[in-house]
Design a protein around this motif. Structure first.
Motif, short mmCIF file in Angstrom:
data_model
loop_
_atom_site.label_atom_id
_atom_site.label_comp_id
_atom_site.label_asym_id
_atom_site.label_seq_id
_atom_site.Cartn_x
_atom_site.Cartn_y
_atom_site.Cartn_z
N LEU A 170 0.79 -1.22 0.00
CA LEU A 170 0.00 0.00 0.00
C LEU A 170 0.83 1.27 0.00
O LEU A 170 0.27 2.36 -0.17
N SER A 171 2.11 1.16 0.20
CA SER A 171 2.93 2.35 0.37
C SER A 171 3.07 3.13 -0.94
O SER A 171 3.47 2.58 -1.96
N GLN A 172 2.69 4.40 -0.87
CA GLN A 172 2.82 5.29 -2.01
C GLN A 172 3.93 6.30 -1.75
O GLN A 172 4.76 6.56 -2.59
N ALA A 192 5.53 9.87 3.57
CA ALA A 192 4.86 10.89 4.38
C ALA A 192 3.42 10.51 4.69
O ALA A 192 2.91 10.81 5.76
N ILE A 193 2.74 9.85 3.77
CA ILE A 193 1.33 9.57 3.96
C ILE A 193 1.07 8.15 4.47
O ILE A 193 -0.03 7.83 4.89
N GLU A 194 2.07 7.31 4.49
CA GLU A 194 1.90 5.91 4.89
C GLU A 194 1.34 5.74 6.31
O GLU A 194 0.41 4.94 6.48
#
Length: 90
Positions: free
Chosen positions: A34-36, A39-41
């Protein structure tokens, strides 16, 4: 929180804790998929954990979830998989 339990041997706090731990393990295992961005993970992981834990607990209440050896073995195996994943990604 008021709710009636179909299985009198199951306490709501244990059911909530069990489902939270199980979902948290699965979300941690799925995190590399799922990691994009870094910072947002954490935000995505926390949101998924909270949402899926609530849904899982409600389904467990509806089905009259009981704690058996199979359920505890699944929880243990999930956290051992998390441990193995963290061990081999270092």
């Amino acid at each position: 929180m008021l709710t009636t339990m179909t299985n009198p041997g199951v306490r709501l706090d244990r059911l909530l804790l069990f489902h939270f731990l199980l979902i948290a393990a699965w979300v941690i295992l799925a995190a590399p998929l799922l990691s994009q961005s870094r910072a947002i993970e954490p935000l995505i992981l926390a949101s998924l954990t909270i949402t899926l834990s609530c849904v899982s607990t409600l389904v467990g209440l509806k089905l009259g979830h009981g704690f058996t050896k199979v359920a505890y073995s699944l929880l243990f195996a999930s956290w051992m998989a998390v441990w193995a994943q963290q061990l081999f990604t270092l």
